[in-house]
Design a protein around this motif. Sequence first.
Motif, PDB file in Angstrom:
ATOM      1  N   ILE A   1       1.490  -1.265  -0.056  1.00 62.39           N
ATOM      2  CA  ILE A   1       0.185  -0.432  -0.029  1.00 62.39           C
ATOM      3  C   ILE A   1       0.644   0.883  -0.258  1.00 62.39           C
ATOM      4  O   ILE A   1       0.687   2.417  -0.794  1.00 62.39           O
ATOM      5  N   GLU A   2       1.634   1.045   0.542  1.00 65.12           N
ATOM      6  CA  GLU A   2       2.847   2.534   0.611  1.00 65.12           C
ATOM      7  C   GLU A   2       3.394   2.613  -0.526  1.00 65.12           C
ATOM      8  O   GLU A   2       3.765   3.709  -0.819  1.00 65.12           O
ATOM      9  N   GLU A   3       3.671   1.626  -1.718  1.00 60.09           N
ATOM     10  CA  GLU A   3       4.123   1.956  -2.696  1.00 60.09           C
ATOM     11  C   GLU A   3       3.403   2.116  -3.931  1.00 60.09           C
ATOM     12  O   GLU A   3       3.816   1.910  -5.451  1.00 60.09           O
ATOM     13  N   GLY A   4       1.550   2.029  -3.369  1.00 64.91           N
ATOM     14  CA  GLY A   4       0.696   2.681  -4.412  1.00 64.91           C
ATOM     15  C   GLY A   4      -0.356   1.729  -4.440  1.00 64.91           C
ATOM     16  O   GLY A   4      -1.089   2.591  -4.947  1.00 64.91           O
ATOM     17  N   ALA A   5      -0.349   0.598  -3.954  1.00 68.70           N
ATOM     18  CA  ALA A   5      -1.318   0.142  -4.026  1.00 68.70           C
ATOM     19  C   ALA A   5      -2.802  -0.020  -3.004  1.00 68.70           C
ATOM     20  O   ALA A   5      -2.211   0.842  -2.191  1.00 68.70           O
TER      21      ALA A   5
ATOM     22  N   ASN B   1      -2.794  10.019   6.456  1.00 67.80           N
ATOM     23  CA  ASN B   1      -2.228   8.550   5.559  1.00 67.80           C
ATOM     24  C   ASN B   1      -0.925   7.823   5.934  1.00 67.80           C
ATOM     25  O   ASN B   1      -0.731   6.914   5.035  1.00 67.80           O
ATOM     26  N   GLN B   2      -0.760   8.041   7.354  1.00 66.32           N
ATOM     27  CA  GLN B   2      -0.499   6.826   7.711  1.00 66.32           C
ATOM     28  C   GLN B   2      -0.405   5.810   7.771  1.00 66.32           C
ATOM     29  O   GLN B   2      -1.994   5.433   8.092  1.00 66.32           O
ATOM     30  N   ILE B   3       0.313   4.180   8.245  1.00 68.24           N
ATOM     31  CA  ILE B   3      -0.497   3.047   7.657  1.00 68.24           C
ATOM     32  C   ILE B   3       0.492   2.503   9.469  1.00 68.24           C
ATOM     33  O   ILE B   3       1.484   3.000   9.483  1.00 68.24           O
TER      34      ILE B   3
ATOM     35  N   TYR C   1      -5.159 -10.002  14.133  1.00 70.81           N
ATOM     36  CA  TYR C   1      -4.139  -8.720  13.737  1.00 70.81           C
ATOM     37  C   TYR C   1      -4.706  -8.050  12.645  1.00 70.81           C
ATOM     38  O   TYR C   1      -5.240  -7.852  11.739  1.00 70.81           O
ATOM     39  N   HIS C   2      -4.247  -6.513  12.857  1.00 65.37           N
ATOM     40  CA  HIS C   2      -4.867  -6.006  12.297  1.00 65.37           C
ATOM     41  C   HIS C   2      -3.803  -4.445  11.594  1.00 65.37           C
ATOM     42  O   HIS C   2      -2.718  -3.916  12.661  1.00 65.37           O
ATOM     43  N   ILE C   3      -3.623  -3.708  10.842  1.00 64.54           N
ATOM     44  CA  ILE C   3      -3.204  -2.735  10.237  1.00 64.54           C
ATOM     45  C   ILE C   3      -4.120  -1.241   9.672  1.00 64.54           C
ATOM     46  O   ILE C   3      -5.147  -2.475   9.453  1.00 64.54           O
ATOM     47  N   LEU C   4      -4.050  -0.474  10.565  1.00 66.57           N
ATOM     48  CA  LEU C   4      -5.292   0.706  10.036  1.00 66.57           C
ATOM     49  C   LEU C   4      -4.241   1.922   9.574  1.00 66.57           C
ATOM     50  O   LEU C   4      -2.905   2.204   9.477  1.00 66.57           O
ATOM     51  N   GLN C   5      -4.766   2.825   8.785  1.00 67.21           N
ATOM     52  CA  GLN C   5      -4.439   3.483   8.012  1.00 67.21           C
ATOM     53  C   GLN C   5      -5.307   5.161   8.427  1.00 67.21           C
ATOM     54  O   GLN C   5      -6.740   5.056   7.731  1.00 67.21           O
ATOM     55  N   LEU C   6      -4.791   5.765   8.645  1.00 72.73           N
ATOM     56  CA  LEU C   6      -5.636   7.319   8.830  1.00 72.73           C
ATOM     57  C   LEU C   6      -6.247   8.389   7.955  1.00 72.73           C
ATOM     58  O   LEU C   6      -4.751   8.344   7.176  1.00 72.73           O
ATOM     59  N   HIS C   7      -6.666   8.594   6.965  1.00 70.61           N
ATOM     60  CA  HIS C   7      -7.548   9.118   6.159  1.00 70.61           C
ATOM     61  C   HIS C   7      -7.490  10.793   6.774  1.00 70.61           C
ATOM     62  O   HIS C   7      -6.845  11.334   5.670  1.00 70.61           O
ATOM     63  N   LYS C   8      -8.627  10.694   7.253  1.00 68.87           N
ATOM     64  CA  LYS C   8      -8.787  12.295   7.974  1.00 68.87           C
ATOM     65  C   LYS C   8      -9.555  12.371   9.480  1.00 68.87           C
ATOM     66  O   LYS C   8      -9.750  12.103   9.562  1.00 68.87           O
TER      67      LYS C   8
ATOM     68  N   GLN D   1     -13.179  13.195  14.927  1.00 66.78           N
ATOM     69  CA  GLN D   1     -13.461  12.121  14.833  1.00 66.78           C
ATOM     70  C   GLN D   1     -12.542  12.137  13.733  1.00 66.78           C
ATOM     71  O   GLN D   1     -11.719  12.417  13.280  1.00 66.78           O
ATOM     72  N   ARG D   2     -11.955  10.785  13.300  1.00 59.20           N
ATOM     73  CA  ARG D   2     -10.984  10.275  12.231  1.00 59.20           C
ATOM     74  C   ARG D   2     -11.827   9.478  11.782  1.00 59.20           C
ATOM     75  O   ARG D   2     -12.516   7.984  11.983  1.00 59.20           O
ATOM     76  N   GLU D   3     -11.544   9.837  10.368  1.00 65.24           N
ATOM     77  CA  GLU D   3     -11.871   8.361   9.496  1.00 65.24           C
ATOM     78  C   GLU D   3     -10.481   7.364   8.880  1.00 65.24           C
ATOM     79  O   GLU D   3      -9.810   8.158   8.280  1.00 65.24           O
ATOM     80  N   VAL D   4     -10.714   6.685   9.521  1.00 61.65           N
ATOM     81  CA  VAL D   4      -9.697   5.448   9.651  1.00 61.65           C
ATOM     82  C   VAL D   4     -10.601   3.793   8.752  1.00 61.65           C
ATOM     83  O   VAL D   4     -11.597   3.882   8.737  1.00 61.65           O
ATOM     84  N   SER D   5      -8.879   3.746   7.746  1.00 56.03           N
ATOM     85  CA  SER D   5      -9.386   1.752   7.605  1.00 56.03           C
ATOM     86  C   SER D   5      -8.820   0.724   7.791  1.00 56.03           C
ATOM     87  O   SER D   5      -7.993   1.367   9.085  1.00 56.03           O
ATOM     88  N   HIS D   6      -9.002  -0.093   8.337  1.00 55.50           N
ATOM     89  CA  HIS D   6      -8.397  -1.478   8.402  1.00 55.50           C
ATOM     90  C   HIS D   6      -8.645  -2.389   7.338  1.00 55.50           C
ATOM     91  O   HIS D   6      -9.468  -3.037   7.128  1.00 55.50           O
ATOM     92  N   ILE D   7      -7.614  -3.176   7.986  1.00 48.51           N
ATOM     93  CA  ILE D   7      -7.371  -5.072   7.029  1.00 48.51           C
ATOM     94  C   ILE D   7      -7.176  -5.749   8.866  1.00 48.51           C
ATOM     95  O   ILE D   7      -6.411  -5.469   9.449  1.00 48.51           O
ATOM     96  N   LEU D   8      -8.064  -6.522   8.958  1.00 52.88           N
ATOM     97  CA  LEU D   8      -7.752  -7.377   9.605  1.00 52.88           C
ATOM     98  C   LEU D   8      -8.125  -8.830   9.343  1.00 52.88           C
ATOM     99  O   LEU D   8      -8.713  -9.395   7.875  1.00 52.88           O
ATOM    100  N   MET D   9      -6.774  -9.489  10.225  1.00 53.55           N
ATOM    101  CA  MET D   9      -6.502 -11.186   9.811  1.00 53.55           C
ATOM    102  C   MET D   9      -6.371 -11.588  10.575  1.00 53.55           C
ATOM    103  O   MET D   9      -6.040 -10.840  12.083  1.00 53.55           O
ATOM    104  N   GLN D  10      -7.133 -13.016  11.007  1.00 50.39           N
ATOM    105  CA  GLN D  10      -6.732 -13.712  11.946  1.00 50.39           C
ATOM    106  C   GLN D  10      -5.981 -15.394  12.173  1.00 50.39           C
ATOM    107  O   GLN D  10      -6.744 -15.815  10.883  1.00 50.39           O
ATOM    108  N   PRO D  11      -5.107 -15.305  12.708  1.00 54.14           N
ATOM    109  CA  PRO D  11      -5.020 -16.597  12.553  1.00 54.14           C
ATOM    110  C   PRO D  11      -5.676 -18.061  13.273  1.00 54.14           C
ATOM    111  O   PRO D  11      -7.072 -17.677  13.637  1.00 54.14           O
ATOM    112  N   GLN D  12      -5.235 -18.647  12.311  1.00 54.58           N
ATOM    113  CA  GLN D  12      -6.260 -19.784  11.699  1.00 54.58           C
ATOM    114  C   GLN D  12      -5.538 -21.491  13.017  1.00 54.58           C
ATOM    115  O   GLN D  12      -4.895 -20.642  13.067  1.00 54.58           O
TER     116      GLN D  12
END
Length: 457
Positions: A212-216, A260-262, A272-279, A284-295
């Motif tokens: 994502i930091e490289e543009g994805a 914009n920091q991740i 486990y998550h990674i978050l990115q702050l957009h605004k 208020q904080r507008e953020v996105s996250h990706i959640l992954m759960q160990p199997q």
Amino acid sequence: MMQSKTKTLKNTSIAFALFLAGLTTLNAQEKIDGVAVVVGKNIVLDSDIDKFKQEVELRSEGKVKISNCEMLEELMQQKLLAHHAVIDSVVVSQSEIDGRVDRSIAFFTQEYGSEEKVVEAYGFNDIEDLKKELARVQKENLLIEKEQQKITEDIDVTPEEIRVYFKGLKEKGELPEIPAEVVLNQLILKAEPTQEEVDRVVNKLKEIKKEIEEGASFKLKAIINSEDPAVAQNGGKYVITKDSPFIKEFKETAFSLDVNQISEPIKSAFGYHILQLHKVKGNQREVSHILMQPQISDEKLKETKEEIEKIVAEIKEGKITFEEAVAKYSEDEETKNSGGLIVNPYTQEPSFELTRMPPELYPRISELNKGDLSDIYYDETREGEKMYGVILMKDKTDNHTADLVQDYVRMQQFALAKKKEEEIAKWTKEKIQETYLKLGNDYKDCTFKKDWKKENK
């Protein structure tokens, strides 16, 4: 995914106010409502009466029928409390309002799937429009609640008052029926993922962060990889405040990031998550996250089940008591230090009415007697935890007519509630006389319990 989890019509209408908040706002296309009553500076519209009346009947499954006049009197009571809360300088903070609004939005979003669907369902222009209306309703709710607390804060009941209250009910043949209740203790063993699996998930999130930091696209990566069930609707994006009902780790990370920091991968009860702050907008904080759960492997599940089977065998053989086993083995943090006692989430009491308990719990214990152990069961939380458990029927009482000794605490609660209601009724009688009231013509023939029609005298 990320959200942390009476008979009196007065309480009913307060409880339903949040649910109805979106419904009580007029759309521009609707005809203008008639005014049913003005109480101080507050008004009740004809549509308010209809909608609250319908909701009372719906929520009671048709068991409670209420006339328009009865509903109006109930709403006048609320408006009177709200009006005098302002006069009495009752303080409601913006953070209290925001916290309730955020919890409301989170609840509605979970029900409908996305904020957009909530806005559409309730007929608002956008989410900010809905939040503005919810804030208005929740401010009034808080004013009402705090004014009631102020009126009754010095009210208490003595043992003699409880005895007299009980005797009065008995003499009139009005002792309540106490439903069958159970007290339950549980022992839980969790199946944990291996360290190798945890490392795999953390490394995968680090890899995604770098891409994502490289543009994805964060949104695309979330849709492909995230295990948050809401990701299909929101792309992993949330708008939160510090009072939002999100888990602590999520909020702390969101408020520590620059735009914009991740984040690095963080751990929570969900995985486990990674978050990115957009605004950033005010608080208020507008953020996105990706959640992954160990199997968790089938082999690990098998080992956990075999372990709890051995513990149950020791309990049944008398080698260890259930409470000792909980203290030694149980991995449920909420109940481990109380002998496994399960607290009723609806009442916060250590007991459940047998026919009014969580649907997943009832079939596990419905056939048990006092002292029995349930069968070992498998469970999985919405956070992704997998576990095996067993329940002890610690106590069980049958349906019975209220008894002063056996049901003393409950009778104390009933007597206190009645005394508080009487104090509010006395307060209401006094305040009606000093408050501006104007009834609409359609309601001047109503028969009320209190002197709401004083202006017609």
